[in-house]
Design a protein around this motif. Sequence first.
Motif, PDB file in Angstrom:
ATOM      1  N   TRP A 368      24.897  41.920  44.651  1.00  0.00           N
ATOM      2  CA  TRP A 368      24.924  43.357  44.418  1.00  0.00           C
ATOM      3  C   TRP A 368      24.927  43.608  42.927  1.00  0.00           C
ATOM      4  O   TRP A 368      25.105  42.804  41.951  1.00  0.00           O
ATOM      5  CB  TRP A 368      26.322  43.962  44.816  1.00  0.00           C
ATOM      6  CG  TRP A 368      26.718  43.976  46.319  1.00  0.00           C
ATOM      7  CD1 TRP A 368      25.628  43.322  47.073  1.00  0.00           C
ATOM      8  CD2 TRP A 368      27.740  44.549  46.685  1.00  0.00           C
ATOM      9  NE1 TRP A 368      26.364  43.550  48.546  1.00  0.00           N
ATOM     10  CE2 TRP A 368      27.476  44.259  48.352  1.00  0.00           C
ATOM     11  CE3 TRP A 368      28.607  45.441  46.671  1.00  0.00           C
ATOM     12  CZ2 TRP A 368      28.164  45.034  49.477  1.00  0.00           C
ATOM     13  CZ3 TRP A 368      29.480  45.950  47.398  1.00  0.00           C
ATOM     14  CH2 TRP A 368      29.491  45.572  48.812  1.00  0.00           C
ATOM     15  N   SER A 369      24.318  44.887  42.886  1.00  0.00           N
ATOM     16  CA  SER A 369      24.402  45.460  41.196  1.00  0.00           C
ATOM     17  C   SER A 369      25.845  45.740  40.819  1.00  0.00           C
ATOM     18  O   SER A 369      26.821  45.623  41.317  1.00  0.00           O
ATOM     19  CB  SER A 369      23.804  46.696  41.288  1.00  0.00           C
ATOM     20  OG  SER A 369      24.490  47.695  41.820  1.00  0.00           O
ATOM     21  N   LYS A 370      25.851  45.551  39.364  1.00  0.00           N
ATOM     22  CA  LYS A 370      27.388  45.641  38.751  1.00  0.00           C
ATOM     23  C   LYS A 370      27.961  46.960  39.169  1.00  0.00           C
ATOM     24  O   LYS A 370      29.178  47.038  39.440  1.00  0.00           O
ATOM     25  CB  LYS A 370      27.143  45.316  37.336  1.00  0.00           C
ATOM     26  CG  LYS A 370      28.431  45.205  36.564  1.00  0.00           C
ATOM     27  CD  LYS A 370      28.536  44.976  35.022  1.00  0.00           C
ATOM     28  CE  LYS A 370      29.687  44.932  34.312  1.00  0.00           C
ATOM     29  NZ  LYS A 370      29.475  44.349  33.070  1.00  0.00           N
ATOM     30  N   LYS A 372      27.246  49.034  41.917  1.00  0.00           N
ATOM     31  CA  LYS A 372      27.736  49.104  43.131  1.00  0.00           C
ATOM     32  C   LYS A 372      29.041  48.150  43.525  1.00  0.00           C
ATOM     33  O   LYS A 372      29.944  48.906  44.176  1.00  0.00           O
ATOM     34  CB  LYS A 372      26.714  48.447  43.953  1.00  0.00           C
ATOM     35  CG  LYS A 372      26.839  48.647  45.435  1.00  0.00           C
ATOM     36  CD  LYS A 372      25.906  47.939  46.364  1.00  0.00           C
ATOM     37  CE  LYS A 372      26.203  47.838  47.972  1.00  0.00           C
ATOM     38  NZ  LYS A 372      24.893  47.413  48.741  1.00  0.00           N
ATOM     39  N   LEU A 373      29.182  47.251  42.856  1.00  0.00           N
ATOM     40  CA  LEU A 373      30.345  46.460  43.167  1.00  0.00           C
ATOM     41  C   LEU A 373      31.585  47.036  42.585  1.00  0.00           C
ATOM     42  O   LEU A 373      32.827  47.012  42.960  1.00  0.00           O
ATOM     43  CB  LEU A 373      30.164  44.997  42.760  1.00  0.00           C
ATOM     44  CG  LEU A 373      31.365  43.920  42.753  1.00  0.00           C
ATOM     45  CD1 LEU A 373      31.588  43.853  44.369  1.00  0.00           C
ATOM     46  CD2 LEU A 373      31.064  42.532  42.333  1.00  0.00           C
ATOM     47  N   HIS A 374      31.391  47.520  41.291  1.00  0.00           N
ATOM     48  CA  HIS A 374      32.330  48.105  40.219  1.00  0.00           C
ATOM     49  C   HIS A 374      32.996  49.266  41.271  1.00  0.00           C
ATOM     50  O   HIS A 374      34.165  49.597  41.476  1.00  0.00           O
ATOM     51  CB  HIS A 374      32.117  48.715  39.033  1.00  0.00           C
ATOM     52  CG  HIS A 374      32.542  49.602  38.403  1.00  0.00           C
ATOM     53  ND1 HIS A 374      32.820  50.917  38.736  1.00  0.00           N
ATOM     54  CD2 HIS A 374      33.700  49.161  37.609  1.00  0.00           C
ATOM     55  CE1 HIS A 374      33.571  51.662  37.767  1.00  0.00           C
ATOM     56  NE2 HIS A 374      34.294  50.649  37.248  1.00  0.00           N
ATOM     57  N   ASP A 375      31.956  50.239  41.703  1.00  0.00           N
ATOM     58  CA  ASP A 375      32.525  51.520  42.469  1.00  0.00           C
ATOM     59  C   ASP A 375      33.187  51.084  43.652  1.00  0.00           C
ATOM     60  O   ASP A 375      34.239  51.659  44.028  1.00  0.00           O
ATOM     61  CB  ASP A 375      31.241  52.270  42.792  1.00  0.00           C
ATOM     62  CG  ASP A 375      30.616  52.858  41.419  1.00  0.00           C
ATOM     63  OD1 ASP A 375      31.093  53.013  40.581  1.00  0.00           O
ATOM     64  OD2 ASP A 375      29.503  53.476  41.533  1.00  0.00           O
ATOM     65  N   VAL A 409      34.231  42.811  36.663  1.00  0.00           N
ATOM     66  CA  VAL A 409      34.120  44.148  37.377  1.00  0.00           C
ATOM     67  C   VAL A 409      34.641  45.173  37.061  1.00  0.00           C
ATOM     68  O   VAL A 409      34.024  46.469  36.918  1.00  0.00           O
ATOM     69  CB  VAL A 409      34.459  43.662  38.860  1.00  0.00           C
ATOM     70  CG1 VAL A 409      34.435  44.849  39.676  1.00  0.00           C
ATOM     71  CG2 VAL A 409      33.851  42.537  39.352  1.00  0.00           C
ATOM     72  N   LEU A 410      35.989  45.224  36.461  1.00  0.00           N
ATOM     73  CA  LEU A 410      36.838  46.206  35.883  1.00  0.00           C
ATOM     74  C   LEU A 410      36.941  45.932  34.547  1.00  0.00           C
ATOM     75  O   LEU A 410      37.177  44.795  34.106  1.00  0.00           O
ATOM     76  CB  LEU A 410      37.877  46.523  36.869  1.00  0.00           C
ATOM     77  CG  LEU A 410      38.100  46.620  38.464  1.00  0.00           C
ATOM     78  CD1 LEU A 410      39.291  46.701  38.836  1.00  0.00           C
ATOM     79  CD2 LEU A 410      37.199  48.151  38.593  1.00  0.00           C
TER      80      LEU A 410
END
Length: 894
Positions: A368-370, A372-375, A409-410
Motif C-alpha cells: 500500500w502507499s504510505k 493510504k495506510l496512514h489514513d 505510519v503515524l
Amino acid sequence: MAESPLAVKVQDMLNEEKWTRAALGSYSITSLKELDALLEEASREKAIDEIKALCDEHLGHTKNSVVALYLSGVIALMRQQIDDSAMVGLIDLFVDNKKWNVVEFVCQRMLDFGENKTALRRLAECYEADSRPDDMYAVWERLVRVDYDEADIVKALAERREKEGKTEEAVDFYKKALHRYINKGLFTNVKEIWTKLVESCPEDIDFFFHVQRKIAKQISEDKAASLLLDLYRHYKTTADWNTALDILRVVIDYDDKNPALRKEVVECYRGKYAGHSHLEDYIRLSNIGQSYRSMHEAMADFEKHIAFDAGNFVYHRTWNVGRIASVSGDEIVIDFAKSRGHKMTLKMAIDSLVTLSKDHIWVLKAIWSKEKLHDKVKNDPAWALRILIKSFDNRADLKRIKAELVPSVLTASEWNSWSAKARDILKTDSMFGNATDAIGTYIVRDRPLSYEEKIYNQFKAEKNFFARVQCLRDFLENGEPDSDFFAEMLAFFTGFVRSYQTANEQVVAAYLFLKELAAKYSFLKGAAALGFAELFEDIEDPVSVYEGIKDAELKRSFLQHVRTFIPDWADVYVRIFPYCLNDSMLETLKAAGHEDKLVRMVLDIIENYRDHREAFIWVVRNLRNEEWFKAIGLSYEKILITLVHILDISFKEIENHRDTTENRKINKQVQTILFSEGALDAFVEESDADTVERVYTLVADVKDLDPAIKMRLRRKIMDKWPEFKVSGEEEKTVVSRGLMVTAEKYEEKNKLLAEILEVEVPANQKEIAYALSLGDLRENAEYKAAKEKQDELNAKVAKLKNEIERAQIFDKSTLNASKIAFGTVATLLNETTGETETYTILGPWESDPERNIISYLSPLGKKLLNHKPGERLQFVIHERKFQYRVERIETAQF
C-alpha cells in the motif's frame, strides 16, 4: 409415657386412630393443617422432642399411622434431618389411595423446608395423575436443578421446548441431558441427543469438543470418534474446511490407523486449497495417503509446504517482504524489493522464510502507499488493531503496536490521540481481549473472557478488602501497570487514603499497599501523598488496626513503618506484641535498650493471662530461660497452674462456641506443653507430694480433658507415691456429661478415626481432584459421587469426634462391687418368671444385648444402677412391668 399436656393429646390421637382404625379417606388437608397447628403450639411449649419420641415409638408397631408419620416427618424436616422416610411413607399411603390433593399438600409441606428431590418427583407424579401437565413440567424444571442424575426428564423438557418453538431453551436442555446421559454411560441416548444438537447448533464447536472429551473418558474413545465424524460431515458439507480439519485431528488422536481418515483429510485439503497450483504435488510429497506415515506428521509437512505458492507473501530477515513469483518442482522464485527473481530450493525456503498472510501489517506496508495506510490506520483504529495484533501471532502490547506504527505510519503526536482511542477499543470492544499470561498483551478475542478480564471482574465482584489486595498482586504477576484495568483497581485503594475520616485498618492497609506498589513502580510514588506519621496520628487504637489487617505482608510493613516513623515506637510495640508474638519485635526492643519495657510487658501478660492466653503460652515457651525473665521470679508451679487454667478456659469457650478455632489452637498448644512435651511429668519428678497434689487437683477438675491423660498422670504420681490420694476425690459411676467407656473401646474408636482421617479422607480428596479435572461440575458424576463420599466421611468424623470428646475412660482402680455400677456384673432374680438373669453393665460402645451386656444409659441400665444385693426393684419400661431382686454383684472382666 407422655407427660406434657400436648404429648398426652398426641397420645390420645394416636390411640383413637389405632382403636377406631381410621380410614385414609377420613383424612383431609384440614386434618393435616390441624396437626401443623399442634406442632406450632408444641414448639412454643418446648414439647417437640417428647412428641417426636412418642410418634417414633408408635410407628415401631403401627407403621401406617397418618398422625405419627406426619408429626414425626415434619419435626424431622424442622430439624433439617436427612431422613425423610416418614413423609415419603405418608405420601405413598395417599398415592395408593389416589388422594391427589393431600399428596400435593404433603409434598408442598416438604418443599416449605427447601427443595427436595423426593418431594418434587412425587409432586410431579401427582400433577401427572391429576392431568395438570403445565404444573408437572414446572415441577420437573425445579427437579432437574437439584437432581443431577435425572436425564430422561431433562430430555422431555427439551422436547417440550422444541415443540413450543423455543429453540434456544430446547438446546440448553438437550445439552444438559447429554451430559447426564454421558455420566450414566448410556451411549444410545448420547448418540440420539448428539445428533439432535448437530442439527440444532452445529456452530457451537467448543461445546462439542468439550463433550467428546467426556465421552472418550467415560464411555470410550471409539464412540467419541464416531460422534465426531457425524459432526465432521456437517462441516464438510458446508465447506468449513478449517473446522472440519480440526475435528479430524481429534478423531485421528483416537483412531490413527483408520485408512478412511486419510482420504477425508486429503478431501478437506483439496477443498481448502482448491486453487493452489501445487496442491497435488504437496499431497504426494507429504505421504498423507501412505499407511506407514504418521497422519499428524504428514499433515504438518503438508501445511508447511502448501504455504509456498505463487502469489503468497514471505519474509526474510535480510531482504524483508517478498512475493512468491513461481514454484517449479523443487525451485521457488521470490520477488523481494531489493532482489527480484531470487531463486532458492523449496527446502531452503521452508527453513529460512516466514510465510505472511496477505493482510499482515508488513505486507500492507510493502504493497500500500504510505498515505493510504496512514489514513486507514488513523481513521479506523479497530481495523488497525485487528491487523496489528493478528500480524504478530495474535498477541501484541501497545509498546509493540507503537513500534510498528511510529514513525513509519503515524507521527508521535498522532500516536498520542490514536493510542487513547485504541486503549478504549481494547477495553470495551468484545472482539478484543487480553492474553492469559501477560496483562497488557492483547489478542483478537476467540473466547469469552481473557485472563485480565477475569482478574478484573474478580476484583470488582470481591467484597473483602484484603482479597482485593491479593487480586491486584495477582494482576501484576503477569503484566505491566499500564493497563486501564490496573488504573481502576488502583483508584480503589487511593480513594481510601485521599478521603478518609478515620484511620481504620482499611485506610492504613491501603496506604501500606500503595507504598508497596510505589517501591516497585516509581511513577506511583505520589499515590500515597501523606506521610505515615501524619496518618498514625489519626489512628485511635494501633492494636485494633494491627489485628484488623488480614494480610501478613502488610502486617510486617505496619511494624516497620512504626519503627521507622513513630518516635515512641517502643511503647507501640509493647502494646501490639501480645497480639503479634513476633520474635524480631523483642530483639528490636532489646537492641534499642528497652529491656525495662519488656519486663513490664511480660508482667502485664502474666497478670492478665485470661486476656492474653496465647501471649502467655508464647512467653512460657520462648522466654522462660532468658535471664531477664528469670529475674521476674515467676515459679514453675505458678506457670503450670496458669497453663492448666488456660486449658480449662479454652475447653469452656469451645463448648460455648466462642472463637472455636482460636481456642482449639490455644488448647492444643497447652496440651502439647503440659503433656506431649512432658512438663507435668518433669514437675512430678522434681516436686513434693503436697505441691503435686495442688496441681493434679486442678488438672483433674478440667472436665473436658481426655480421661486417658488424667489417668496416665495419676499413675505417674502413684508410681512415686503409691498411697497418693486426692482429698475429695470420689468414685463416679456416671459423669455429668459425656459417657463412660473402657480404655479398649476408647483406643478402638481413636484408631477408627485415624483410619478415616489418614487413609479414607486423603483418598477421597484425590477422587475429588480427579473429578474436578473433568470440568462441568453440574453434570459430573465422578464429582457428585466423590462429594457424597466426602459428606459421608465428614459426618462419620464429626460423629466420632463428638463421641470421643464426650468419652470418659473408666478407671478400673475405682471399681466397687458393693452396688450395681459401670463395670459390674449383676445377677438378678426375675420375680415375675422365677428365672435368674445376669447383666454386665458397661457403656453404649460396649453394649451387646445378645450377650447380656447392656449400657448404663439404656432404659434397663438406668433402672438398675446403684442398687445393692438384696434390694427389690419394680419399674415399667415401654409399658412393660419388671420386678427383680438383686442376688449378687461381681466385678466384670474387661
